[in-house]
Design a protein around this motif. Structure first.
Motif, PDB file in Angstrom:
ATOM      1  N   ALA A  24       0.950  -1.454   0.053  1.00 46.49           N
ATOM      2  CA  ALA A  24      -0.104  -0.027  -0.073  1.00 46.49           C
ATOM      3  C   ALA A  24       0.910   1.328   0.070  1.00 46.49           C
ATOM      4  CB  ALA A  24      -0.843  -0.102   1.160  1.00 46.49           C
ATOM      5  N   GLY A  25       1.771   1.384   0.631  1.00 43.95           N
ATOM      6  CA  GLY A  25       2.753   2.546   0.767  1.00 43.95           C
ATOM      7  C   GLY A  25       3.477   2.593  -0.335  1.00 43.95           C
ATOM      8  N   ARG A  26       3.815   1.464  -1.161  1.00 44.71           N
ATOM      9  CA  ARG A  26       4.795   1.745  -2.252  1.00 44.71           C
ATOM     10  C   ARG A  26       3.950   1.956  -3.602  1.00 44.71           C
ATOM     11  NH1 ARG A  26       6.711  -2.008   1.066  1.00 44.71           N
ATOM     12  NH2 ARG A  26       5.828  -3.821  -0.313  1.00 44.71           N
ATOM     13  N   ALA A  27       2.978   1.111  -3.890  1.00 46.00           N
ATOM     14  CA  ALA A  27       2.334   0.827  -5.083  1.00 46.00           C
ATOM     15  C   ALA A  27       1.266   2.257  -5.306  1.00 46.00           C
ATOM     16  CB  ALA A  27       1.679  -0.231  -5.291  1.00 46.00           C
ATOM     17  N   PRO A  28       1.354   2.675  -6.518  1.00 47.21           N
ATOM     18  CA  PRO A  28       0.072   3.687  -6.993  1.00 47.21           C
ATOM     19  C   PRO A  28      -1.104   3.180  -6.577  1.00 47.21           C
ATOM     20  CG  PRO A  28       0.889   2.979  -8.972  1.00 47.21           C
ATOM     21  CD  PRO A  28       1.929   2.580  -7.720  1.00 47.21           C
ATOM     22  N   VAL A  29      -2.073   4.204  -6.216  1.00 49.25           N
ATOM     23  CA  VAL A  29      -3.571   3.825  -6.143  1.00 49.25           C
ATOM     24  C   VAL A  29      -4.106   3.083  -7.100  1.00 49.25           C
ATOM     25  CG1 VAL A  29      -5.779   4.777  -5.398  1.00 49.25           C
ATOM     26  CG2 VAL A  29      -3.992   5.848  -4.314  1.00 49.25           C
ATOM     27  N   TRP A  30      -3.806   3.374  -8.331  1.00 47.58           N
ATOM     28  CA  TRP A  30      -4.716   2.381  -9.350  1.00 47.58           C
ATOM     29  C   TRP A  30      -4.086   1.119  -9.207  1.00 47.58           C
ATOM     30  CZ3 TRP A  30      -2.041  -0.134 -13.146  1.00 47.58           C
ATOM     31  CH2 TRP A  30      -0.604   0.456 -13.150  1.00 47.58           C
TER      32      TRP A  30
END
Length: 426
Positions: free
Chosen positions: A391-397
Protein backbone atom coordinates in the motif's frame (compact mmCIF):
# COMPACT_ATOMS: atom_id res chain seq x y z
CA UNK A 1 -19.01 -14.54 -17.99
CA UNK A 2 -21.58 -15.47 -20.61
CA UNK A 3 -22.62 -19.07 -20.13
CA UNK A 4 -24.72 -19.33 -23.28
CA UNK A 5 -28.38 -18.78 -24.11
CA UNK A 6 -29.66 -21.72 -22.05
CA UNK A 7 -27.62 -21.12 -18.89
CA UNK A 8 -28.99 -19.09 -16.01
CA UNK A 9 -26.39 -17.17 -14.00
CA UNK A 10 -26.83 -17.10 -10.27
CA UNK A 11 -25.06 -16.35 -7.05
CA UNK A 12 -22.01 -18.51 -6.33
CA UNK A 13 -22.90 -19.56 -2.83
CA UNK A 14 -25.95 -21.65 -3.56
CA UNK A 15 -26.08 -24.95 -5.34
CA UNK A 16 -29.82 -25.46 -5.20
CA UNK A 17 -31.56 -25.32 -8.58
CA UNK A 18 -34.40 -23.46 -6.94
CA UNK A 19 -31.93 -20.98 -5.53
CA UNK A 20 -29.79 -20.90 -8.61
CA UNK A 21 -32.13 -20.45 -11.53
CA UNK A 22 -31.86 -16.97 -12.93
CA UNK A 23 -34.82 -14.79 -11.98
CA UNK A 24 -36.73 -12.65 -14.37
CA UNK A 25 -36.11 -8.99 -13.67
CA UNK A 26 -39.77 -8.22 -14.26
CA UNK A 27 -41.39 -7.92 -10.83
CA UNK A 28 -44.77 -9.42 -10.31
CA UNK A 29 -47.49 -7.42 -8.65
CA UNK A 30 -49.61 -10.51 -7.92
CA UNK A 31 -47.64 -13.22 -6.14
CA UNK A 32 -49.50 -16.44 -5.48
CA UNK A 33 -51.46 -16.66 -2.26
CA UNK A 34 -50.73 -19.15 0.48
CA UNK A 35 -53.31 -21.76 1.44
CA UNK A 36 -55.68 -20.86 4.20
CA UNK A 37 -54.33 -23.02 7.01
CA UNK A 38 -53.06 -26.43 5.88
CA UNK A 39 -50.90 -28.55 8.09
CA UNK A 40 -47.45 -29.23 6.74
CA UNK A 41 -47.06 -32.71 5.33
CA UNK A 42 -43.28 -32.60 5.42
CA UNK A 43 -41.20 -34.61 7.83
CA UNK A 44 -40.19 -32.86 11.06
CA UNK A 45 -37.47 -30.33 10.38
CA UNK A 46 -38.19 -30.06 6.67
CA UNK A 47 -38.39 -26.63 5.13
CA UNK A 48 -41.65 -26.22 3.26
CA UNK A 49 -40.89 -24.90 -0.21
CA UNK A 50 -43.82 -23.38 -2.04
CA UNK A 51 -44.32 -24.39 -5.64
CA UNK A 52 -45.06 -21.83 -8.33
CA UNK A 53 -43.41 -18.76 -9.70
CA UNK A 54 -42.60 -15.96 -7.27
CA UNK A 55 -40.86 -12.75 -8.25
CA UNK A 56 -40.00 -9.54 -6.46
CA UNK A 57 -42.91 -7.13 -6.60
CA UNK A 58 -42.70 -3.47 -7.52
CA UNK A 59 -43.47 -2.65 -3.90
CA UNK A 60 -40.51 -4.73 -2.69
CA UNK A 61 -38.26 -2.80 -5.05
CA UNK A 62 -39.64 0.47 -3.66
CA UNK A 63 -38.87 -0.75 -0.14
CA UNK A 64 -35.31 -1.45 -1.23
CA UNK A 65 -34.90 2.23 -2.06
CA UNK A 66 -35.24 3.07 1.63
CA UNK A 67 -32.46 0.62 2.44
CA UNK A 68 -30.34 2.15 -0.32
CA UNK A 69 -30.37 5.39 1.67
CA UNK A 70 -29.44 3.59 4.89
CA UNK A 71 -26.62 1.58 3.32
CA UNK A 72 -25.34 4.80 1.77
CA UNK A 73 -25.00 6.36 5.22
CA UNK A 74 -22.91 3.39 6.36
CA UNK A 75 -20.54 3.63 3.41
CA UNK A 76 -20.25 7.39 3.91
CA UNK A 77 -19.08 6.79 7.47
CA UNK A 78 -16.34 4.58 6.06
CA UNK A 79 -15.30 6.97 3.30
CA UNK A 80 -15.34 10.02 5.58
CA UNK A 81 -12.95 8.49 8.12
CA UNK A 82 -11.30 5.31 6.82
CA UNK A 83 -9.48 4.47 10.03
CA UNK A 84 -9.65 1.02 11.57
CA UNK A 85 -11.70 2.20 14.54
CA UNK A 86 -14.20 4.12 12.43
CA UNK A 87 -14.56 1.27 9.95
CA UNK A 88 -15.10 -1.23 12.76
CA UNK A 89 -17.90 0.98 14.13
CA UNK A 90 -19.49 1.30 10.68
CA UNK A 91 -19.27 -2.47 10.18
CA UNK A 92 -20.98 -3.05 13.53
CA UNK A 93 -23.78 -0.66 12.56
CA UNK A 94 -24.19 -2.44 9.23
CA UNK A 95 -25.29 -5.60 11.06
CA UNK A 96 -28.63 -4.33 12.51
CA UNK A 97 -29.35 -2.51 9.25
CA UNK A 98 -28.68 -5.66 7.23
CA UNK A 99 -30.74 -7.78 9.63
CA UNK A 100 -33.66 -5.37 9.32
CA UNK A 101 -33.59 -5.82 5.56
CA UNK A 102 -33.42 -9.61 6.00
CA UNK A 103 -36.46 -9.57 8.30
CA UNK A 104 -38.57 -7.66 5.78
CA UNK A 105 -37.31 -9.69 2.81
CA UNK A 106 -37.85 -13.06 4.47
CA UNK A 107 -41.24 -12.02 5.83
CA UNK A 108 -42.34 -11.02 2.32
CA UNK A 109 -40.91 -14.28 0.99
CA UNK A 110 -43.00 -16.32 3.43
CA UNK A 111 -46.20 -14.34 3.69
CA UNK A 112 -46.75 -11.45 1.32
CA UNK A 113 -49.93 -11.11 -0.70
CA UNK A 114 -49.00 -7.54 -1.71
CA UNK A 115 -52.36 -6.20 -0.57
CA UNK A 116 -53.17 -2.77 0.84
CA UNK A 117 -52.99 -3.78 4.51
CA UNK A 118 -49.53 -5.32 3.99
CA UNK A 119 -48.31 -2.27 2.12
CA UNK A 120 -49.52 0.17 4.77
CA UNK A 121 -47.96 -1.78 7.63
CA UNK A 122 -44.72 -2.16 5.69
CA UNK A 123 -44.62 1.56 4.96
CA UNK A 124 -45.04 2.27 8.65
CA UNK A 125 -42.05 0.03 9.34
CA UNK A 126 -40.08 1.75 6.60
CA UNK A 127 -40.51 5.05 8.43
CA UNK A 128 -38.41 3.48 11.18
CA UNK A 129 -35.87 2.34 8.56
CA UNK A 130 -35.64 5.97 7.45
CA UNK A 131 -34.86 6.73 11.08
CA UNK A 132 -31.98 4.24 10.93
CA UNK A 133 -30.62 6.10 7.91
CA UNK A 134 -30.97 9.46 9.63
CA UNK A 135 -29.34 8.48 12.92
CA UNK A 136 -26.69 5.96 11.86
CA UNK A 137 -24.19 8.67 10.93
CA UNK A 138 -24.30 10.14 14.44
CA UNK A 139 -24.13 6.94 16.48
CA UNK A 140 -21.11 7.15 18.74
CA UNK A 141 -21.01 10.94 18.45
CA UNK A 142 -24.18 12.04 20.23
CA UNK A 143 -26.50 10.53 22.81
CA UNK A 144 -29.61 11.58 20.88
CA UNK A 145 -28.40 9.79 17.75
CA UNK A 146 -27.75 6.64 19.78
CA UNK A 147 -31.27 6.74 21.21
CA UNK A 148 -32.84 7.52 17.84
CA UNK A 149 -31.00 4.64 16.17
CA UNK A 150 -32.02 2.10 18.82
CA UNK A 151 -35.67 3.16 18.85
CA UNK A 152 -35.77 3.16 15.03
CA UNK A 153 -34.43 -0.38 14.99
CA UNK A 154 -37.06 -1.51 17.47
CA UNK A 155 -39.77 0.25 15.47
CA UNK A 156 -38.67 -1.52 12.30
CA UNK A 157 -38.77 -4.89 14.08
CA UNK A 158 -42.23 -4.12 15.44
CA UNK A 159 -43.41 -3.58 11.88
CA UNK A 160 -42.26 -7.10 10.93
CA UNK A 161 -43.99 -8.61 13.98
CA UNK A 162 -47.27 -6.90 13.10
CA UNK A 163 -47.03 -8.14 9.52
CA UNK A 164 -46.54 -11.71 10.71
CA UNK A 165 -49.44 -11.36 13.15
CA UNK A 166 -51.71 -10.08 10.38
CA UNK A 167 -50.91 -12.98 8.06
CA UNK A 168 -50.90 -15.62 10.82
CA UNK A 169 -54.64 -15.04 11.22
CA UNK A 170 -55.00 -16.35 7.68
CA UNK A 171 -52.22 -18.96 7.48
CA UNK A 172 -51.87 -20.94 10.72
CA UNK A 173 -48.50 -22.34 9.63
CA UNK A 174 -47.04 -18.96 10.56
CA UNK A 175 -48.21 -19.08 14.19
CA UNK A 176 -45.17 -21.00 15.56
CA UNK A 177 -42.86 -18.67 13.65
CA UNK A 178 -44.70 -15.63 15.02
CA UNK A 179 -44.34 -16.91 18.59
CA UNK A 180 -40.61 -17.48 18.21
CA UNK A 181 -40.11 -14.11 16.55
CA UNK A 182 -42.19 -12.25 19.14
CA UNK A 183 -40.41 -13.92 22.07
CA UNK A 184 -36.95 -13.28 20.66
CA UNK A 185 -37.84 -9.72 19.72
CA UNK A 186 -39.11 -8.94 23.21
CA UNK A 187 -35.87 -10.22 24.73
CA UNK A 188 -33.79 -8.29 22.20
CA UNK A 189 -35.78 -5.13 22.88
CA UNK A 190 -34.68 -5.23 26.53
CA UNK A 191 -31.05 -5.01 25.37
CA UNK A 192 -31.62 -2.29 22.79
CA UNK A 193 -33.93 -0.07 24.81
CA UNK A 194 -32.01 -0.64 28.04
CA UNK A 195 -28.70 0.18 26.39
CA UNK A 196 -30.08 3.35 24.82
CA UNK A 197 -32.05 4.67 27.78
CA UNK A 198 -30.19 3.40 30.84
CA UNK A 199 -26.55 2.69 29.98
CA UNK A 200 -24.00 5.49 29.58
CA UNK A 201 -22.70 6.21 26.10
CA UNK A 202 -19.62 4.26 25.19
CA UNK A 203 -18.41 0.68 25.45
CA UNK A 204 -21.05 -0.39 27.99
CA UNK A 205 -23.96 0.72 25.81
CA UNK A 206 -22.56 -0.78 22.64
CA UNK A 207 -21.72 -4.00 24.43
CA UNK A 208 -25.35 -4.28 25.55
CA UNK A 209 -26.48 -3.63 21.99
CA UNK A 210 -24.14 -6.35 20.78
CA UNK A 211 -25.88 -8.73 23.17
CA UNK A 212 -29.24 -7.73 21.73
CA UNK A 213 -27.93 -8.27 18.21
CA UNK A 214 -26.69 -11.72 19.19
CA UNK A 215 -30.19 -12.58 20.41
CA UNK A 216 -31.65 -11.39 17.10
CA UNK A 217 -29.28 -13.48 15.01
CA UNK A 218 -29.84 -16.52 17.22
CA UNK A 219 -33.62 -16.58 16.71
CA UNK A 220 -33.57 -18.56 13.43
CA UNK A 221 -30.88 -20.88 14.76
CA UNK A 222 -32.84 -21.73 17.90
CA UNK A 223 -36.23 -21.96 16.17
CA UNK A 224 -35.38 -24.22 13.26
CA UNK A 225 -38.31 -26.64 13.60
CA UNK A 226 -40.86 -23.86 14.02
CA UNK A 227 -39.48 -21.83 11.12
CA UNK A 228 -39.37 -24.97 8.98
CA UNK A 229 -43.15 -25.30 9.15
CA UNK A 230 -43.60 -21.90 7.52
CA UNK A 231 -43.75 -21.74 3.70
CA UNK A 232 -40.98 -20.21 1.63
CA UNK A 233 -40.19 -19.48 -2.03
CA UNK A 234 -36.58 -20.49 -2.67
CA UNK A 235 -36.20 -18.74 -6.02
CA UNK A 236 -37.66 -15.50 -4.71
CA UNK A 237 -35.31 -15.61 -1.72
CA UNK A 238 -32.30 -16.02 -4.01
CA UNK A 239 -33.51 -13.13 -6.12
CA UNK A 240 -33.94 -10.85 -3.11
CA UNK A 241 -30.44 -11.47 -1.78
CA UNK A 242 -29.06 -10.88 -5.25
CA UNK A 243 -30.87 -7.55 -5.42
CA UNK A 244 -29.48 -6.46 -2.05
CA UNK A 245 -26.00 -7.37 -3.29
CA UNK A 246 -26.63 -5.04 -6.23
CA UNK A 247 -27.61 -2.31 -3.75
CA UNK A 248 -24.33 -2.67 -1.86
CA UNK A 249 -22.29 -2.80 -5.07
CA UNK A 250 -24.11 0.33 -6.22
CA UNK A 251 -22.58 2.22 -3.29
CA UNK A 252 -19.13 1.30 -4.65
CA UNK A 253 -20.03 2.77 -8.03
CA UNK A 254 -21.44 5.88 -6.39
CA UNK A 255 -18.31 6.19 -4.25
CA UNK A 256 -15.77 6.12 -7.04
CA UNK A 257 -17.85 8.36 -9.33
CA UNK A 258 -18.16 10.93 -6.52
CA UNK A 259 -14.41 10.63 -6.03
CA UNK A 260 -13.87 11.38 -9.72
CA UNK A 261 -16.13 14.43 -9.51
CA UNK A 262 -14.17 15.82 -6.57
CA UNK A 263 -10.70 14.86 -7.75
CA UNK A 264 -8.58 17.67 -9.16
CA UNK A 265 -5.74 15.60 -10.62
CA UNK A 266 -7.81 14.54 -13.63
CA UNK A 267 -5.21 12.33 -15.33
CA UNK A 268 -4.40 10.04 -12.42
CA UNK A 269 -8.00 10.14 -11.20
CA UNK A 270 -9.30 8.80 -14.51
CA UNK A 271 -6.88 5.89 -14.44
CA UNK A 272 -7.76 5.15 -10.82
CA UNK A 273 -11.47 5.47 -11.62
CA UNK A 274 -11.13 2.94 -14.41
CA UNK A 275 -9.42 0.53 -12.02
CA UNK A 276 -12.18 1.10 -9.45
CA UNK A 277 -14.84 0.35 -12.05
CA UNK A 278 -13.01 -2.82 -13.05
CA UNK A 279 -12.93 -3.91 -9.40
CA UNK A 280 -16.68 -3.32 -8.98
CA UNK A 281 -17.45 -5.15 -12.22
CA UNK A 282 -15.33 -8.13 -11.19
CA UNK A 283 -17.02 -8.30 -7.80
CA UNK A 284 -20.38 -8.38 -9.55
CA UNK A 285 -19.15 -11.04 -11.96
CA UNK A 286 -17.73 -13.14 -9.13
CA UNK A 287 -21.01 -13.11 -7.22
CA UNK A 288 -23.35 -13.78 -10.14
CA UNK A 289 -21.20 -15.91 -12.44
CA UNK A 290 -21.69 -19.31 -10.81
CA UNK A 291 -24.56 -21.05 -12.56
CA UNK A 292 -23.76 -24.69 -11.93
CA UNK A 293 -25.70 -26.90 -9.58
CA UNK A 294 -25.31 -30.51 -8.60
CA UNK A 295 -28.28 -32.85 -9.03
CA UNK A 296 -30.45 -33.26 -5.94
CA UNK A 297 -29.29 -30.08 -4.22
CA UNK A 298 -32.78 -28.60 -4.19
CA UNK A 299 -34.14 -31.53 -2.21
CA UNK A 300 -31.26 -31.17 0.24
CA UNK A 301 -32.02 -27.50 0.80
CA UNK A 302 -35.75 -28.10 1.20
CA UNK A 303 -35.11 -30.73 3.85
CA UNK A 304 -32.57 -28.73 5.84
CA UNK A 305 -33.27 -25.59 7.89
CA UNK A 306 -29.52 -25.62 8.58
CA UNK A 307 -28.73 -25.02 4.91
CA UNK A 308 -31.38 -22.32 4.66
CA UNK A 309 -29.92 -20.55 7.70
CA UNK A 310 -26.43 -20.94 6.25
CA UNK A 311 -27.52 -19.31 3.03
CA UNK A 312 -29.24 -16.38 4.76
CA UNK A 313 -26.77 -15.69 7.58
CA UNK A 314 -23.83 -16.40 5.31
CA UNK A 315 -24.73 -13.33 3.29
CA UNK A 316 -23.89 -11.07 6.24
CA UNK A 317 -20.08 -11.25 5.81
CA UNK A 318 -20.50 -11.41 2.02
CA UNK A 319 -22.37 -8.12 1.86
CA UNK A 320 -20.44 -6.55 4.73
CA UNK A 321 -17.20 -7.14 2.82
CA UNK A 322 -18.69 -5.44 -0.24
CA UNK A 323 -19.87 -2.49 1.86
CA UNK A 324 -16.49 -1.95 3.51
CA UNK A 325 -14.62 -2.19 0.22
CA UNK A 326 -17.16 0.05 -1.51
CA UNK A 327 -16.98 2.73 1.16
CA UNK A 328 -13.18 2.86 0.87
CA UNK A 329 -13.00 2.87 -2.94
CA UNK A 330 -14.37 6.42 -3.23
CA UNK A 331 -11.76 7.76 -0.82
CA UNK A 332 -9.07 5.87 -2.72
CA UNK A 333 -10.11 7.47 -6.02
CA UNK A 334 -10.28 10.92 -4.43
CA UNK A 335 -6.70 10.53 -3.20
CA UNK A 336 -5.49 8.96 -6.43
CA UNK A 337 -2.44 11.19 -6.62
CA UNK A 338 -0.96 9.74 -3.43
CA UNK A 339 -0.59 6.29 -1.87
CA UNK A 340 -3.14 4.31 0.09
CA UNK A 341 -2.77 4.31 3.83
CA UNK A 342 -2.53 0.89 5.44
CA UNK A 343 -6.01 1.33 6.94
CA UNK A 344 -7.52 2.21 3.57
CA UNK A 345 -5.77 -0.71 1.90
CA UNK A 346 -7.11 -3.03 4.58
CA UNK A 347 -10.63 -1.75 3.88
CA UNK A 348 -10.42 -2.28 0.12
CA UNK A 349 -8.40 -5.49 0.03
CA UNK A 350 -9.76 -6.89 3.28
CA UNK A 351 -13.33 -6.25 2.16
CA UNK A 352 -12.76 -8.09 -1.12
CA UNK A 353 -11.01 -10.96 0.67
CA UNK A 354 -13.87 -11.23 3.18
CA UNK A 355 -16.33 -11.40 0.29
CA UNK A 356 -14.41 -14.27 -1.31
CA UNK A 357 -13.86 -16.23 1.90
CA UNK A 358 -17.52 -15.87 2.85
CA UNK A 359 -18.88 -17.01 -0.51
CA UNK A 360 -16.51 -19.98 -0.34
CA UNK A 361 -17.53 -20.83 3.24
CA UNK A 362 -21.24 -20.84 2.45
CA UNK A 363 -20.64 -22.87 -0.69
CA UNK A 364 -18.84 -25.50 1.37
CA UNK A 365 -22.08 -26.21 3.21
CA UNK A 366 -23.66 -27.23 -0.11
CA UNK A 367 -20.80 -28.78 -2.09
CA UNK A 368 -18.11 -29.76 0.43
CA UNK A 369 -14.50 -28.70 0.71
CA UNK A 370 -13.55 -30.58 -2.44
CA UNK A 371 -15.36 -28.12 -4.70
CA UNK A 372 -12.76 -26.48 -7.03
CA UNK A 373 -14.62 -23.16 -6.83
CA UNK A 374 -14.18 -23.12 -3.04
CA UNK A 375 -10.44 -23.68 -3.32
CA UNK A 376 -10.07 -21.06 -6.07
CA UNK A 377 -11.82 -18.42 -3.99
CA UNK A 378 -9.79 -19.12 -0.90
CA UNK A 379 -6.54 -18.90 -2.87
CA UNK A 380 -7.68 -15.68 -4.55
CA UNK A 381 -8.59 -14.18 -1.17
CA UNK A 382 -5.15 -15.04 0.18
CA UNK A 383 -3.40 -13.45 -2.82
CA UNK A 384 -5.48 -10.29 -2.50
CA UNK A 385 -4.78 -9.99 1.22
CA UNK A 386 -1.07 -10.38 0.46
CA UNK A 387 -1.20 -7.08 -1.48
CA UNK A 388 -1.72 -5.02 1.71
CA UNK A 389 2.01 -4.47 2.44
CA UNK A 390 2.38 -2.81 -0.98
CA UNK A 391 0.00 0.00 0.00
CA UNK A 392 2.70 2.53 0.84
CA UNK A 393 4.70 1.88 -2.33
CA UNK A 394 2.31 1.08 -5.20
CA UNK A 395 0.12 3.77 -6.82
CA UNK A 396 -3.56 3.78 -5.95
CA UNK A 397 -4.65 2.57 -9.37
CA UNK A 398 -2.41 -0.49 -9.03
CA UNK A 399 -3.86 -1.29 -5.60
CA UNK A 400 -7.32 -1.35 -7.20
CA UNK A 401 -6.35 -3.01 -10.46
CA UNK A 402 -4.48 -5.80 -8.64
CA UNK A 403 -7.52 -7.31 -6.89
CA UNK A 404 -9.63 -6.71 -10.00
CA UNK A 405 -7.18 -8.75 -12.07
CA UNK A 406 -7.07 -11.55 -9.51
CA UNK A 407 -10.88 -11.64 -9.38
CA UNK A 408 -11.06 -11.78 -13.18
CA UNK A 409 -8.62 -14.70 -13.25
CA UNK A 410 -10.64 -16.45 -10.54
CA UNK A 411 -13.88 -16.05 -12.50
CA UNK A 412 -12.22 -17.42 -15.63
CA UNK A 413 -10.76 -20.37 -13.73
CA UNK A 414 -14.16 -21.18 -12.18
CA UNK A 415 -15.93 -21.28 -15.56
CA UNK A 416 -15.24 -24.97 -16.40
CA UNK A 417 -16.60 -26.05 -13.01
CA UNK A 418 -19.76 -24.00 -13.53
CA UNK A 419 -20.31 -25.41 -17.01
CA UNK A 420 -19.79 -28.95 -15.74
CA UNK A 421 -22.40 -28.49 -13.01
CA UNK A 422 -24.87 -27.05 -15.52
CA UNK A 423 -24.42 -30.18 -17.64
CA UNK A 424 -24.87 -32.44 -14.59
CA UNK A 425 -28.05 -30.62 -13.61
CA UNK A 426 -29.43 -31.42 -17.05
Amino acid sequence: MHEGPHTSPSDPISTSPSLSASPSLSPSSEPPESPESPESSEAPGAVEAVEGERRATWFELFCDLVFVAAVGQITRRISAEPTLGSVAAAAALFVPLWWTWVLYAVRANRADRDVTSHRLLTMAGLVAVCGLAVFVGGVGHSDSADTGFALSYLGARLGVALLYALEARRDRRLVPLLRSFATGSALSALFWAGGALLAPAGAVRYGIWAGGMAVDLAIPLLSGSRIARAPHHSEHLRERFGLFTIIVLGESVLGFTNGLVQARTAGSAMVTGAAAFALCACLWWSYFSASGTRPGAHAELADSPRLLNTYVLGHLPVQLGLAVAGGAVGTAVLGSGSRLTTALALCVLGGVALFLVSTAAVRVAFTGVGDPVVRLRLVTALLIAALVPAAGRAPVWAMLAGPALLLALSVAAEAPSHRRRVAEAG
